[in-house]
Scaffold this active site. Structure first.
Site, mmCIF file in Angstrom:
data_model
loop_
_atom_site.group_PDB
_atom_site.id
_atom_site.type_symbol
_atom_site.label_atom_id
_atom_site.label_comp_id
_atom_site.label_asym_id
_atom_site.label_seq_id
_atom_site.Cartn_x
_atom_site.Cartn_y
_atom_site.Cartn_z
ATOM 1 N N ILE A 101 -2.369 -7.494 14.294
ATOM 2 C CA ILE A 101 -1.243 -7.415 15.231
ATOM 3 C C ILE A 101 -1.638 -6.605 16.466
ATOM 4 O O ILE A 101 -1.412 -7.019 17.605
ATOM 5 C CB ILE A 101 -0.013 -6.776 14.536
ATOM 6 C CG1 ILE A 101 0.373 -7.594 13.294
ATOM 7 C CG2 ILE A 101 1.159 -6.658 15.505
ATOM 8 C CD1 ILE A 101 1.377 -6.904 12.381
ATOM 9 N N LYS A 104 -13.247 1.908 15.856
ATOM 10 C CA LYS A 104 -12.008 1.128 15.769
ATOM 11 C C LYS A 104 -11.357 0.990 17.146
ATOM 12 O O LYS A 104 -10.814 -0.055 17.486
ATOM 13 C CB LYS A 104 -11.056 1.791 14.778
ATOM 14 C CG LYS A 104 -10.039 0.838 14.182
ATOM 15 C CD LYS A 104 -9.389 1.406 12.931
ATOM 16 C CE LYS A 104 -10.217 1.144 11.682
ATOM 17 N NZ LYS A 104 -9.564 1.553 10.451
ATOM 18 N N ASP A 124 -4.434 -5.967 5.019
ATOM 19 C CA ASP A 124 -5.511 -6.750 5.647
ATOM 20 C C ASP A 124 -5.520 -8.191 5.153
ATOM 21 O O ASP A 124 -5.894 -9.099 5.882
ATOM 22 C CB ASP A 124 -6.863 -6.090 5.369
ATOM 23 C CG ASP A 124 -7.008 -4.783 6.143
ATOM 24 O OD1 ASP A 124 -6.634 -4.768 7.325
ATOM 25 O OD2 ASP A 124 -7.476 -3.780 5.559
ATOM 26 N N PRO A 182 -3.278 -11.692 10.356
ATOM 27 C CA PRO A 182 -3.563 -11.510 11.786
ATOM 28 C C PRO A 182 -3.624 -10.023 12.116
ATOM 29 O O PRO A 182 -2.917 -9.222 11.504
ATOM 30 C CB PRO A 182 -2.352 -12.155 12.480
ATOM 31 C CG PRO A 182 -1.267 -12.157 11.459
ATOM 32 C CD PRO A 182 -1.947 -12.289 10.127
ATOM 33 N N ASN A 214 0.847 -1.200 0.000
ATOM 34 C CA ASN A 214 0.000 0.000 0.000
ATOM 35 C C ASN A 214 0.879 1.247 0.000
ATOM 36 O O ASN A 214 2.104 1.157 -0.017
ATOM 37 C CB ASN A 214 -0.973 -0.030 1.184
ATOM 38 C CG ASN A 214 -0.243 -0.080 2.507
ATOM 39 O OD1 ASN A 214 0.510 0.824 2.858
ATOM 40 N ND2 ASN A 214 -0.433 -1.175 3.248
ATOM 41 N N PHE A 228 -3.688 3.268 15.344
ATOM 42 C CA PHE A 228 -3.924 4.308 14.347
ATOM 43 C C PHE A 228 -5.106 3.886 13.490
ATOM 44 O O PHE A 228 -5.379 2.691 13.345
ATOM 45 C CB PHE A 228 -2.687 4.504 13.459
ATOM 46 C CG PHE A 228 -1.785 5.602 13.948
ATOM 47 C CD1 PHE A 228 -1.024 5.435 15.091
ATOM 48 C CD2 PHE A 228 -1.711 6.819 13.260
ATOM 49 C CE1 PHE A 228 -0.200 6.454 15.545
ATOM 50 C CE2 PHE A 228 -0.886 7.841 13.707
ATOM 51 C CZ PHE A 228 -0.124 7.663 14.846
HETATM 52 N N1 CTP Z 1 -3.407 -3.180 12.424
HETATM 53 C C1 CTP Z 1 -2.651 -4.243 12.830
HETATM 54 N N2 CTP Z 1 -2.729 -5.421 12.150
HETATM 55 C C2 CTP Z 1 -3.571 -5.558 11.101
HETATM 56 C C3 CTP Z 1 -4.347 -4.457 10.687
HETATM 57 C C4 CTP Z 1 -4.229 -3.280 11.369
HETATM 58 O O1 CTP Z 1 -1.884 -4.123 13.787
HETATM 59 N N3 CTP Z 1 -3.634 -6.719 10.473
HETATM 60 C C5 CTP Z 1 -3.320 -1.924 13.193
HETATM 61 C C6 CTP Z 1 -2.753 -0.747 12.444
HETATM 62 O O2 CTP Z 1 -1.351 -0.665 12.640
HETATM 63 C C7 CTP Z 1 -3.487 0.410 13.062
HETATM 64 C C8 CTP Z 1 -4.839 -0.165 13.390
HETATM 65 O O3 CTP Z 1 -4.644 -1.551 13.491
HETATM 66 O O4 CTP Z 1 -2.915 0.809 14.287
HETATM 67 C C9 CTP Z 1 -5.913 0.144 12.405
HETATM 68 O O5 CTP Z 1 -5.534 -0.181 11.124
HETATM 69 P P1 CTP Z 1 -6.513 0.069 9.885
HETATM 70 O O6 CTP Z 1 -5.916 -0.532 8.691
HETATM 71 O O7 CTP Z 1 -6.931 1.497 9.825
HETATM 72 O O8 CTP Z 1 -7.786 -0.708 10.369
HETATM 73 P P2 CTP Z 1 -8.331 -2.080 9.985
HETATM 74 O O9 CTP Z 1 -8.332 -2.933 11.189
HETATM 75 O O10 CTP Z 1 -7.641 -2.640 8.800
HETATM 76 O O11 CTP Z 1 -9.848 -1.734 9.650
HETATM 77 P P3 CTP Z 1 -10.525 -1.238 8.257
HETATM 78 O O12 CTP Z 1 -9.720 -1.808 7.160
HETATM 79 O O13 CTP Z 1 -11.904 -1.781 8.364
HETATM 80 O O14 CTP Z 1 -10.526 0.250 8.321
#
Ligand code: CTP
Length: 403
Positions: free
Chosen positions: A312, A346, A282, A310, A213, A332
């Protein structure tokens, strides 16, 4: 950048080839808003002239304790009392030995000894041949200088002017500047270990392709720098980005979300704060091909299946240490719209006390950003600013919540 606005620095040069770096460092200090008074030893003048240093600092250079320009004829007293810090760069082996013994037979050593020790920090940037640096005498001197309250900066490693290779090069001008700026930041996180994820992840499709990304990692790297400036021990788990490691930060490079999770788990038990700034993919391809997927000429496209990565952050936030409050977790959220509502949702979903929202297209790859902080008490904004300023403000917010 005005990180040193209002600061007055006495920049001392002792004799060493690295004096040429002091010229660039002096320029950096002035650009960062500091006023600079250069003081040079006789030996330093063999390597670089006061003319250069005067031109760069905008002030006449002092070279002698007998300089009659001072009304009271005491430049060692006057110069040391005006300073917010005295920085010796380069600090030669001989000059360090002098400092250690409190000898004071030239202006620079004299003003170091005469400085008000509680108020004016002395910061030295060693510069010498690797054998001189490694010598027990030098190492003993550096240890004793530290014990006496001197801030001894590290050294670089690599090719030396003498043709040898090893430790002892003076830090580069931008590294010196980063160290000095860090020195003046409040130590709100002293004694804390902060673990940070930053950047994108890369999920392999085959040995030459993958999905990722637009995250640049700039916000996470700024947070790592700000945490270290605030006195924390910092571990930065970074996805594939081309950014320099902030000084004093331990960096672990990873590629995929699975790698990132392993690296985070390896450090989470020792951490007091976990800040998940990474834009973790994701999904990942259900299986990565061992060999490059080739076109077969028929126009058929590969059928890619994905599995979820997963989470994290949610995993760490669910751990016993996080639940007991021993590990403070910060998430974040990169959103495109309805920031407050998404950030609140979130925060609940990830189970973290603090969630930092930002608008993805406004931050990815950019140097500026704006943050929305959401916690149990509501939401507050950190208005648009450069990412390092925002990161420092965020460290202050986190430190306040840690109590
Ligand atoms: N995060 C993480 N591991 C993942 C996905 C996200 O640790 N597999 C953490 C990111 O580092 C961030 C937070 O979760 O601190 C939110 O990430 P974001 O991508 O905005 O949210 P998502 O959980 O992916 O939700 P969505 O895609 O529905 O917005």
């Amino acid at each position: 950048m005005s990180d040193l606005a209002g600061k007055h620095i006495v920049l001392g040069l002792s004799g060493g080839v690295a004096a040429y770096k002091a010229a660039e460092f002096c320029r950096g200090l002035v650009k960062a808003g500091a006023t600079v008074q250069v003081v040079m030893t006789d030996a330093a003048e063999h390597f670089i002239t006061p003319v250069t240093m005067q031109a760069l600092s905008g002030r006449p250079v002092y070279t002698s304790q007998w300089d009659a320009r001072e009304g009271n004829n005491m430049p060692h007293i006057n110069l040391s009392r005006e300073a917010d810090a005295i920085v010796i760069a380069p600090a030669s082996a001989d000059f360090l030995a002098k400092l250690l013994h409190g000898r004071a037979d030239d202006l620079l050593s004299l003003l170091c000894l005469a400085r008000p020790i509680e108020r004016v920090p002395l910061i030295v940037a060693p510069a010498m041949n690797r054998e001189m640096y490694a010598h027990p005498a030098t190492q003993r001197n550096l240890a004793q200088l530290r014990a006496d309250g001197t801030v001894v900066l590290g050294v670089g490693s690599g090719d030396q002017a003498c043709g040898e290779t090893g430790d002892g090069r003076m830090l580069e001008p931008d590294e010196l500047l980063e160290e000095l700026i860090a020195h003046f930041q409040p130590k709100r996180l002293a004694g804390k270990h902060v673990l940070i994820t930053a950047g994108p992840t890369f999920e392999a499709i085959d040995p030459v392709r993958g999905i990722t990304n637009r995250s640049s990692g700039k916000m996470g790297f700024a947070i790592a720098r700000a945490a270290r400036e605030a006195g924390a021990q910092v571990t930065l788990v970074a996805g594939p980005v081309a950014l320099p490691t902030p000084r004093g930060v331990q960096r672990v490079d990873v590629e995929s979300a699975a790698d990132m999770q392993r690296a985070v788990q390896a450090s989470a038990d020792a951490a007091d704060v976990f800040i998940a700034a990474a834009a973790v993919a994701d999904w990942r391809p259900a299986s990565a091909a061992d060999q490059k997927i080739k076109k077969d000429g028929s126009g058929a496209v590969p059928a890619l299946a994905f599995v979820e990565n997963p989470d994290i952050l949610a995993g760490v936030a669910a751990s016993a240490r996080a639940k007991s409050g021993a590990l403070y977790c910060v998430g974040f959220a990169a959103e495109s719209h309805d920031l407050l509502a998404h950030a609140q949702a979130k925060r609940a979903r990830k189970g973290v006390p603090l969630l930092v929202g930002n608008i993805g297209p406004d931050t990815f790859g950019r140097d500026h950003n704006a943050l929305l902080l959401v916690d149990a008490n509501g939401a507050s904004e950190l208005p648009r600013a450069d990412k390092l300023s925002l990161a420092r403000a965020l460290m202050a917010e986190i430190a306040r919540r840690l109590g």
